[in-house]
Design an enzyme around this catalytic site. Structure first.
Site, PDB file in Angstrom:
ATOM      1  N   HIS A   1     -27.888 -15.967  25.671  1.00 18.96           N
ATOM      2  CA  HIS A   1     -26.790 -15.786  26.618  1.00 18.96           C
ATOM      3  C   HIS A   1     -26.019 -17.081  26.889  1.00 18.96           C
ATOM      4  O   HIS A   1     -25.045 -17.066  27.629  1.00 18.96           O
ATOM      5  CB  HIS A   1     -27.331 -15.236  27.945  1.00 18.96           C
ATOM      6  CG  HIS A   1     -27.598 -13.761  27.906  1.00 18.96           C
ATOM      7  ND1 HIS A   1     -28.298 -13.169  26.881  1.00 18.96           N
ATOM      8  CD2 HIS A   1     -27.246 -12.761  28.743  1.00 18.96           C
ATOM      9  CE1 HIS A   1     -28.369 -11.862  27.111  1.00 18.96           C
ATOM     10  NE2 HIS A   1     -27.728 -11.595  28.224  1.00 18.96           N
TER      11      HIS A   1
ATOM     12  N   HIS B   1       0.834  -1.205   0.000  1.00 21.43           N
ATOM     13  CA  HIS B   1       0.000   0.000   0.000  1.00 21.43           C
ATOM     14  C   HIS B   1       0.864   1.249   0.000  1.00 21.43           C
ATOM     15  O   HIS B   1       1.294   1.703   1.061  1.00 21.43           O
ATOM     16  CB  HIS B   1      -0.898   0.002   1.234  1.00 21.43           C
ATOM     17  CG  HIS B   1      -1.812  -1.182   1.304  1.00 21.43           C
ATOM     18  ND1 HIS B   1      -1.368  -2.436   1.649  1.00 21.43           N
ATOM     19  CD2 HIS B   1      -3.135  -1.291   1.068  1.00 21.43           C
ATOM     20  CE1 HIS B   1      -2.391  -3.282   1.624  1.00 21.43           C
ATOM     21  NE2 HIS B   1      -3.476  -2.613   1.269  1.00 21.43           N
TER      22      HIS B   1
ATOM     23  N   GLU C   1     -17.229  -4.542  25.166  1.00 21.76           N
ATOM     24  CA  GLU C   1     -16.360  -5.725  25.254  1.00 21.76           C
ATOM     25  C   GLU C   1     -15.200  -5.640  24.272  1.00 21.76           C
ATOM     26  O   GLU C   1     -14.064  -6.019  24.585  1.00 21.76           O
ATOM     27  CB  GLU C   1     -17.173  -7.007  24.971  1.00 21.76           C
ATOM     28  CG  GLU C   1     -18.258  -7.320  25.986  1.00 21.76           C
ATOM     29  CD  GLU C   1     -19.554  -6.570  25.716  1.00 21.76           C
ATOM     30  OE1 GLU C   1     -19.632  -5.828  24.709  1.00 21.76           O
ATOM     31  OE2 GLU C   1     -20.499  -6.722  26.520  1.00 21.76           O
TER      32      GLU C   1
ATOM     33  N   HIS D   1      -4.131   3.252  -3.314  1.00 21.31           N
ATOM     34  CA  HIS D   1      -4.276   2.688  -1.964  1.00 21.31           C
ATOM     35  C   HIS D   1      -3.506   1.382  -1.787  1.00 21.31           C
ATOM     36  O   HIS D   1      -2.659   1.297  -0.910  1.00 21.31           O
ATOM     37  CB  HIS D   1      -5.764   2.468  -1.644  1.00 21.31           C
ATOM     38  CG  HIS D   1      -5.993   1.512  -0.521  1.00 21.31           C
ATOM     39  ND1 HIS D   1      -6.006   1.912   0.793  1.00 21.31           N
ATOM     40  CD2 HIS D   1      -6.172   0.155  -0.505  1.00 21.31           C
ATOM     41  CE1 HIS D   1      -6.188   0.843   1.555  1.00 21.31           C
ATOM     42  NE2 HIS D   1      -6.295  -0.222   0.796  1.00 21.31           N
TER      43      HIS D   1
ATOM     44  N   ARG E   1     -17.142 -18.742  39.383  1.00 21.91           N
ATOM     45  CA  ARG E   1     -16.935 -17.281  39.314  1.00 21.91           C
ATOM     46  C   ARG E   1     -16.679 -16.727  40.714  1.00 21.91           C
ATOM     47  O   ARG E   1     -15.894 -15.791  40.885  1.00 21.91           O
ATOM     48  CB  ARG E   1     -18.122 -16.582  38.655  1.00 21.91           C
ATOM     49  CG  ARG E   1     -19.410 -16.731  39.398  1.00 21.91           C
ATOM     50  CD  ARG E   1     -20.547 -15.960  38.741  1.00 21.91           C
ATOM     51  NE  ARG E   1     -21.814 -16.300  39.363  1.00 21.91           N
ATOM     52  CZ  ARG E   1     -22.818 -15.468  39.535  1.00 21.91           C
ATOM     53  NH1 ARG E   1     -22.719 -14.230  39.114  1.00 21.91           N
ATOM     54  NH2 ARG E   1     -23.931 -15.848  40.090  1.00 21.91           N
TER      55      ARG E   1
ATOM     56  N   ASP F   1     -31.654 -16.754  31.626  1.00 18.94           N
ATOM     57  CA  ASP F   1     -31.389 -15.738  30.594  1.00 18.94           C
ATOM     58  C   ASP F   1     -31.542 -16.302  29.179  1.00 18.94           C
ATOM     59  O   ASP F   1     -31.667 -15.553  28.206  1.00 18.94           O
ATOM     60  CB  ASP F   1     -29.997 -15.125  30.771  1.00 18.94           C
ATOM     61  CG  ASP F   1     -30.026 -13.903  31.685  1.00 18.94           C
ATOM     62  OD1 ASP F   1     -31.145 -13.412  31.970  1.00 18.94           O
ATOM     63  OD2 ASP F   1     -28.953 -13.460  32.114  1.00 18.94           O
TER      64      ASP F   1
ATOM     65  N   LEU G   1      -8.499  -3.157  10.949  1.00 21.82           N
ATOM     66  CA  LEU G   1      -8.674  -1.731  11.236  1.00 21.82           C
ATOM     67  C   LEU G   1      -9.405  -1.503  12.557  1.00 21.82           C
ATOM     68  O   LEU G   1     -10.277  -2.270  12.946  1.00 21.82           O
ATOM     69  CB  LEU G   1      -9.413  -1.057  10.079  1.00 21.82           C
ATOM     70  CG  LEU G   1      -8.548  -0.954   8.805  1.00 21.82           C
ATOM     71  CD1 LEU G   1      -9.417  -0.675   7.574  1.00 21.82           C
ATOM     72  CD2 LEU G   1      -7.478   0.111   8.966  1.00 21.82           C
TER      73      LEU G   1
ATOM     74  N   ASP H   1      -9.389   6.515   7.723  1.00 24.42           N
ATOM     75  CA  ASP H   1     -10.863   6.500   7.655  1.00 24.42           C
ATOM     76  C   ASP H   1     -11.397   5.142   8.110  1.00 24.42           C
ATOM     77  O   ASP H   1     -12.396   5.052   8.822  1.00 24.42           O
ATOM     78  CB  ASP H   1     -11.331   6.731   6.205  1.00 24.42           C
ATOM     79  CG  ASP H   1     -10.941   8.107   5.687  1.00 24.42           C
ATOM     80  OD1 ASP H   1     -11.331   9.103   6.306  1.00 24.42           O
ATOM     81  OD2 ASP H   1     -10.233   8.171   4.651  1.00 24.42           O
TER      82      ASP H   1
END
Ligand SMILES: Cc1ncc(C[n+]2csc(CCOP(=O)(O)OP(=O)(O)O)c2C)c(N)n1
Length: 655
Positions: A463, A20, A401, A251, A347, A459, A111, A147
């Site tokens: 989930h 590029h 997240e 590009h 947990r 849930d 990106l 961008d």
């Protein structure tokens, strides 16, 4: 000086027949000002801890950073390496990789990730400055973003987080060229990036990216700003190329010899390919050594620091655990569990583990994506990292997240921090692009991922992770731990901390589990990846394999089989990857030679065949889950001791 960057980029891409040229040619003026007038670095010591960080978030423009490193005199970045751009074994890969190239801070290409990493680097800098003082830690994080970086969703999370935390030493240079692969940006985007950043609490301004004085003025202002800064630098992609500049044609492919010839004429660059005039080279070299005085002054300050502070700083930067502290913390947790066994969710066991470990390992910084109370990642007494108090060690990442995972990569890359954080296992999908880069780049980042199966219950299927364990286990250099009780939980935590070149995931339950490991065991049994948790009475006819909450189910099944006179052993498999790393003989010994192998895991079968073989039986999930109390779900999906025993009996021909 900027034309030297342009020429090297054109020539290297041409020689490689791929790459590029557009971004390096367009952003060359901005980069020249940044690297020669502002960036604090020392080309002779790319790892100097107090250097400014530069992140090329638009990794496709990799030739920009390779040309910079070469011209500034980074020893390894020779002209031969530039000529070997994109070739096997070079330190000039298609996209920048921090583990290959000294001077490259992070691996970019997907990106948006670099911007997310930079936010983590800026967090790490603020925290370490608060802990060790500005005389040891005081640097900026600069990002060059395109961008595409700003169109990616993760950029929104990163920008919002940075603004909220008022990370004023973060400066984003936006290569505002209005062109992406498909053509003009107007085809797909009409966001006002300055207003977007301002809305998130940033300072923003637009400048002509080909006017060095404007770049200087903007960077000076950014350096004294009390907020993160966006500098939108209006540039022309492929600057200098006679027909391709300003268009997507510059590009992502070589310009071609005619276009390069024309560019050389326009830029007034008479040198042949890869040649740099001596005076230009000299100017770049002197920029490369300008930071040595600052480096020396910093080294003097470090030497003058109290011995204990200095030793602690150096230990953290080396990424070396306080091993004795860790061992003592693990021992104390295990002793307590032996004295008073606990029936808790893993947990909750993880919270107990964290209370001991974060006290022993001060470089651990925790967090959660707005699920702190569910993930149990904030041990008692851990204060919050905020714009008002950067000494805090717990980050409220918000419902972000992806941004959280990308930031954690940056914190680990910065050095001096071991980041961990939490979300639900099902949302590992929202973190996955960053987890993958952390695994590729070899970063110690620890994910607490709770609510790890249908065991989360009401849930429901949105989930309940089903394919996630298999998908995560498929990723190279990622350790996926699924402990079965409180003892395995502290052991898995210890292993995650000890893997300094890999990310780890701890998949943990919402529901309570009995403690299966009783008595005191000094050894970390999880280190083998799998081990016999219930041995055979004599000669096992059946081996039952399970992870996490299903180990209890397998133990129940073994009991049922014994009642039928069938000898069965149970193997807990807290970590596939560690089992795979054992030698063939040891692995075969753990897997055993029982005639029938059955695995049970409340997830898909994929991956299990390497343990149970294609003839093994699997009790698990083949569909999405459902919304109901978890005990009903285990019954509904047939993940019960009775069904596991039945599967074994059927394989034995004894239905
Ligand atoms: C997540 C992700 N999606 C897609 C790509 C492929 N890709 C590389 S560059 C690019 C966009 C190019 O536009 P811009 O970011 O403005 O860079 P410029 O053309 O100015 O160099 C895309 C889509 C990528 N690298 N990462």
């Amino acid at each position: 000086m900027a034309n030297a960057l342009r020429a090297l980029a054109m020539d290297a891409v041409e020689q490689a027949k791929s790459g590029h040229p557009g971004l390096p040619m367009g952003a060359a003026d901005v980069a020249t000002v940044l690297f020669t007038r502002f960036l604090k670095f020392d080309a002779t010591d790319p790892a100097w801890p107090d250097r400014d960080r530069f992140v090329l978030s638009a990794g496709h423009g990799s030739m920009l950073i390779y040309a910079l490193l070469h011209l500034l005199g980074y020893e390894k970045m020779t002209i031969e390496e530039i000529k070997r751009f994109r070739q096997l074994g070079s330190i000039t890969p298609g996209h920048p990789e921090n583990f290959l190239t000294p001077g490259v801070e992070t691996t970019t290409g997907p990106l948006g990730q670099g911007l997310g990493n930079a936010v983590g680097m800026a967090i790490a800098e603020r925290h370490l400055a608060a802990v060790f003082g500005p005389e040891l830690v005081d640097h900026h994080t600069y990002v060059l973003a395109s961008d595409g970086d700003l169109m990616e969703g993760v950029s929104q999370e990163a920008i919002a987080l940075a603004g909220h935390l008022r990370l004023n030493k973060l400066v984003v240079l936006f290569d505002d060229n209005g062109i992406s692969i498909d053509g003009p940006l107007s085809l797909a985007d009409s966001v006002d990036q300055m207003k977007r950043c301002e809305a998130a609490g940033w300072a923003a301004r637009r400048i002509d990216g080909h006017d060095p004085e404007a770049v200087v003025a903007a960077l000076e202002e950014a350096q004294s700003c009390d907020r993160p800064s966006l500098i939108a630098c209006q540039t022309v992609i492929g600057f200098g190329a006679p027909s391709k500049a300003g268009t997507e044609k510059s590009h992502g492919s070589p310009l071609g010899s005619e276009e390069i010839k024309g560019a050389r004429e326009r830029l007034g660059w008479a040198e042949p390919a890869f040649a740099i005039p001596a005076d230009v080279r000299e100017m770049w070299r002197s920029a490369g050594s300008a930071g040595s005085a600052a480096h020396q002054a910093w080294s003097d300050r470090l030497k003058a620091a109290p011995a204990a502070r200095r030793a602690e700083f150096e230990r953290r930067i080396r990424g070396e655990l306080p091993k004795d502290n860790v061992a003592a913390a693990v021992r104390s947790v295990k002793e307590k569990l032996a004295a008073a066994p606990k029936e808790v969710a893993t947990r909750a066991a993880s919270e107990t583990a964290l209370e001991a470990l974060t006290a022993a390992v001060p470089e651990m910084m925790g967090g959660s994506a707005d699920l702190t109370g569910s993930n149990n990642t904030r041990p008692k007494g851990m204060t919050v990292f905020s714009a008002h108090d950067y000494s805090g060690r717990f980050i409220h990442y918000g419902v972000r997240e992806h941004g959280m995972a990308a930031a954690m990569n940056g914190m680990a890359l910065h050095g001096g921090i071991i980041p961990y954080s939490g979300t639900f296992l099902v949302f590992s999908d929202y973190c996955r692009p960053a987890i993958r880069l952390g695994a590729l780049a070899g970063e110690r980042v620890i994910y607490v991922m709770t609510h790890d199966s249908i065991g989360l219950g009401e849930d429901g299927p949105t989930h309940q992770p089903i394919e996630h364990l298999a998908a995560l286990r498929a990723m190279p250099n990622l350790y996926v731990f699924r402990p079965c009780d409180a003892v395995e939980t502290i052991e898995c935590w210890q292993l995650a901390l000890e893997h300094s070149q890999s990310p780890s995931i701890l998949a943990l339950t919402r529901q309570n589990l009995p403690q299966l490991r009783l008595g005191i065991e000094k050894m970390n049994r999880c280190a083998a990846g799998a081990y016999e948790i219930v041995p055979a009475e004599k000669d096992a006819e059946v081996s039952l394999f399970a992870t996490g909450s299903e180990v209890t189910i397998a133990v129940g099944a073994a009991k049922l089989l014994r009642e039928r006179g069938i000898d069965a052993r149970v193997v807990s498999v807290p970590c596939f990857e560690l089992l795979q790393q054992r030698g063939d003989a040891e692995r075969a010994g753990i897997i055993g030679t029982a005639r029938v192998k059955v695995a049970v895991e409340a997830a898909v079968r994929q991956g299990w065949d390497e343990i149970i073989g294609p003839d093994g039986a699997f009790v698990g999930m083949t569909t999405f889950g459902a919304s109901a109390p978890y005990k009903d779900l285990y019954k509904r999906f047939g993940i019960t001791p009775e069904n596991v025993a039945k599967a074994a009996l059927s394989k034995l021909g004894k239905t």
